[in-house]
Design a protein around this motif. Sequence first.
Motif, PDB file in Angstrom:
ATOM      1  N   MET A   1       0.845  -1.201   0.000  1.00 47.46           N
ATOM      2  CA  MET A   1       0.000   0.000   0.000  1.00 47.46           C
ATOM      3  C   MET A   1       0.884   1.256   0.000  1.00 47.46           C
ATOM      4  N   ILE A   2       0.505   2.214  -0.841  1.00 47.94           N
ATOM      5  CA  ILE A   2       1.309   3.429  -0.998  1.00 47.94           C
ATOM      6  C   ILE A   2       1.441   4.172   0.334  1.00 47.94           C
ATOM      7  N   GLU A   3       0.330   4.256   1.061  1.00 48.69           N
ATOM      8  CA  GLU A   3       0.365   4.977   2.338  1.00 48.69           C
ATOM      9  C   GLU A   3       1.373   4.357   3.313  1.00 48.69           C
ATOM     10  N   GLN A   4       1.479   3.024   3.290  1.00 49.38           N
ATOM     11  CA  GLN A   4       2.401   2.358   4.202  1.00 49.38           C
ATOM     12  C   GLN A   4       3.839   2.764   3.911  1.00 49.38           C
ATOM     13  N   THR A   5       4.166   2.855   2.629  1.00 48.15           N
ATOM     14  CA  THR A   5       5.512   3.279   2.225  1.00 48.15           C
ATOM     15  C   THR A   5       5.804   4.691   2.730  1.00 48.15           C
ATOM     16  N   LEU A   6       4.803   5.581   2.591  1.00 50.83           N
ATOM     17  CA  LEU A   6       4.973   6.962   3.054  1.00 50.83           C
ATOM     18  C   LEU A   6       5.079   7.027   4.576  1.00 50.83           C
ATOM     19  N   PHE A   7       4.244   6.256   5.274  1.00 49.56           N
ATOM     20  CA  PHE A   7       4.295   6.211   6.739  1.00 49.56           C
ATOM     21  C   PHE A   7       5.671   5.728   7.203  1.00 49.56           C
ATOM     22  N   ASN A   8       6.180   4.712   6.523  1.00 52.68           N
ATOM     23  CA  ASN A   8       7.505   4.161   6.883  1.00 52.68           C
ATOM     24  C   ASN A   8       8.598   5.201   6.712  1.00 52.68           C
ATOM     25  N   ALA A   9       8.364   6.159   5.816  1.00 51.45           N
ATOM     26  CA  ALA A   9       9.342   7.238   5.584  1.00 51.45           C
ATOM     27  C   ALA A   9       9.103   8.433   6.511  1.00 51.45           C
ATOM     28  N   GLY A  10       8.132   8.278   7.430  1.00 53.90           N
ATOM     29  CA  GLY A  10       7.850   9.343   8.385  1.00 53.90           C
ATOM     30  C   GLY A  10       6.874  10.398   7.881  1.00 53.90           C
ATOM     31  N   ILE A  11       6.229  10.136   6.750  1.00 53.83           N
ATOM     32  CA  ILE A  11       5.238  11.075   6.187  1.00 53.83           C
ATOM     33  C   ILE A  11       3.848  10.597   6.600  1.00 53.83           C
ATOM     34  N   VAL A  12       3.178  11.375   7.449  1.00 53.01           N
ATOM     35  CA  VAL A  12       1.895  10.904   7.999  1.00 53.01           C
ATOM     36  C   VAL A  12       0.684  11.715   7.538  1.00 53.01           C
ATOM     37  N   ASN A  13       0.863  13.001   7.285  1.00 58.23           N
ATOM     38  CA  ASN A  13      -0.276  13.818   6.833  1.00 58.23           C
ATOM     39  C   ASN A  13      -0.419  13.691   5.312  1.00 58.23           C
ATOM     40  N   ILE A  14      -1.072  12.604   4.909  1.00 60.80           N
ATOM     41  CA  ILE A  14      -1.220  12.279   3.490  1.00 60.80           C
ATOM     42  C   ILE A  14      -2.633  12.659   3.046  1.00 60.80           C
ATOM     43  N   ALA A  15      -2.718  13.527   2.066  1.00 61.34           N
ATOM     44  CA  ALA A  15      -4.026  13.931   1.542  1.00 61.34           C
ATOM     45  C   ALA A  15      -4.370  13.088   0.319  1.00 61.34           C
ATOM     46  N   GLY A  16      -5.508  12.428   0.367  1.00 61.87           N
ATOM     47  CA  GLY A  16      -6.044  11.749  -0.808  1.00 61.87           C
ATOM     48  C   GLY A  16      -7.014  12.690  -1.498  1.00 61.87           C
ATOM     49  N   VAL A  17      -6.991  12.701  -2.821  1.00 64.94           N
ATOM     50  CA  VAL A  17      -7.851  13.611  -3.589  1.00 64.94           C
ATOM     51  C   VAL A  17      -8.558  12.838  -4.698  1.00 64.94           C
ATOM     52  N   ASP A  18      -9.852  13.084  -4.844  1.00 67.01           N
ATOM     53  CA  ASP A  18     -10.595  12.481  -5.949  1.00 67.01           C
ATOM     54  C   ASP A  18     -11.803  13.331  -6.259  1.00 67.01           C
ATOM     55  N   GLU A  19     -12.407  13.062  -7.430  1.00 63.64           N
ATOM     56  CA  GLU A  19     -13.555  13.856  -7.872  1.00 63.64           C
ATOM     57  C   GLU A  19     -14.758  12.961  -8.148  1.00 63.64           C
ATOM     58  N   ALA A  20     -15.903  13.598  -8.254  1.00 69.26           N
ATOM     59  CA  ALA A  20     -17.126  12.945  -8.720  1.00 69.26           C
ATOM     60  C   ALA A  20     -17.822  13.897  -9.681  1.00 69.26           C
ATOM     61  N   GLY A  21     -18.300  13.348 -10.782  1.00 74.09           N
ATOM     62  CA  GLY A  21     -19.084  14.172 -11.696  1.00 74.09           C
ATOM     63  C   GLY A  21     -18.372  14.656 -12.932  1.00 74.09           C
ATOM     64  N   ARG A  22     -17.360  13.929 -13.384  1.00 76.96           N
ATOM     65  CA  ARG A  22     -16.729  14.299 -14.659  1.00 76.96           C
ATOM     66  C   ARG A  22     -17.678  14.023 -15.823  1.00 76.96           C
ATOM     67  N   GLY A  23     -18.334  12.888 -15.787  1.00 77.52           N
ATOM     68  CA  GLY A  23     -19.126  12.427 -16.924  1.00 77.52           C
ATOM     69  C   GLY A  23     -20.502  13.044 -17.116  1.00 77.52           C
ATOM     70  N   PRO A  24     -21.220  13.423 -16.059  1.00 79.22           N
ATOM     71  CA  PRO A  24     -22.587  13.930 -16.224  1.00 79.22           C
ATOM     72  C   PRO A  24     -22.654  15.209 -17.059  1.00 79.22           C
ATOM     73  N   CYS A  25     -23.802  15.414 -17.685  1.00 77.02           N
ATOM     74  CA  CYS A  25     -24.003  16.651 -18.454  1.00 77.02           C
ATOM     75  C   CYS A  25     -24.752  17.695 -17.633  1.00 77.02           C
ATOM     76  N   ALA A  26     -25.065  17.361 -16.385  1.00 75.88           N
ATOM     77  CA  ALA A  26     -25.758  18.307 -15.502  1.00 75.88           C
ATOM     78  C   ALA A  26     -25.161  18.244 -14.104  1.00 75.88           C
ATOM     79  N   GLY A  27     -25.165  19.393 -13.434  1.00 80.49           N
ATOM     80  CA  GLY A  27     -24.677  19.459 -12.067  1.00 80.49           C
ATOM     81  C   GLY A  27     -23.196  19.780 -11.992  1.00 80.49           C
ATOM     82  N   PRO A  28     -22.710  20.016 -10.773  1.00 82.22           N
ATOM     83  CA  PRO A  28     -21.315  20.438 -10.589  1.00 82.22           C
ATOM     84  C   PRO A  28     -20.335  19.273 -10.666  1.00 82.22           C
ATOM     85  N   LEU A  29     -19.089  19.611 -10.850  1.00 80.01           N
ATOM     86  CA  LEU A  29     -17.975  18.697 -10.603  1.00 80.01           C
ATOM     87  C   LEU A  29     -17.598  18.909  -9.139  1.00 80.01           C
ATOM     88  N   VAL A  30     -17.451  17.833  -8.397  1.00 81.93           N
ATOM     89  CA  VAL A  30     -17.133  17.935  -6.969  1.00 81.93           C
ATOM     90  C   VAL A  30     -15.797  17.248  -6.710  1.00 81.93           C
TER      91      VAL A  30
END
Length: 199
Positions: free
Chosen positions: A1-30
């Motif tokens: 797991m990628i997070e485990q590798t980062l934790f082992n290197a002492g990096i703990v504040n890991i931000a995950g980022v993702d979106e919803a709504g690329r495909g729809p023709c109505a409503g916001p991208l979130v």
Amino acid sequence: MIEQTLFNAGIVNIAGVDEAGRGPCAGPLVVAAVILKDPFSNELSQVKDSKELTEAKREQLFEIIIENCIDYNIVEITPDEIDQLGLHKCNIEGMRRAVMGLKTSAEYVLTDGYPIPGLTIPNLSVWKGDKVAISISAASILAKVYRDRIMIELDKKYPNYGLANHKGYITALHTDAIKKYGVLPIHRKSFANISAILK
């Protein structure tokens, strides 16, 4: 797991980022960014790609993720902004806004598939990230649930379009409704199916 590798290197504040709504023709991208307290905790053991979960399960996990994170931030990109700037540019800008809007500074950022150019924080785009990094999976659930709630509210405002069911995606029912009742302010007019109706 990628997070485990980062934790082992002492990096703990890991931000995950993702979106919803690329495909729809109505409503916001979130776009959501989240820093989990402990990506490996039992409380988060059921967190996975939002597309693999039922709506009820996503709603349940949304609250669990909020309870088990250090910080999170969710941003909306409007249909107008998508029409003006283009979907991909808005997606990248949304990721940047989501990360920079965190009150807790991330030490490292993991994104699903797309890097964030110009971000001063070290970041890595992960292929199929919502399946292999729990921080990204958590962000995908936050973004999906938040956006679905928006579409359910918009369905009350525009009851003839079936928004609560298809969430703004292009379906036969949605297309028929647009032809019958017209294009709404929430429609992305730069999308081919909407621009064709407007011609």
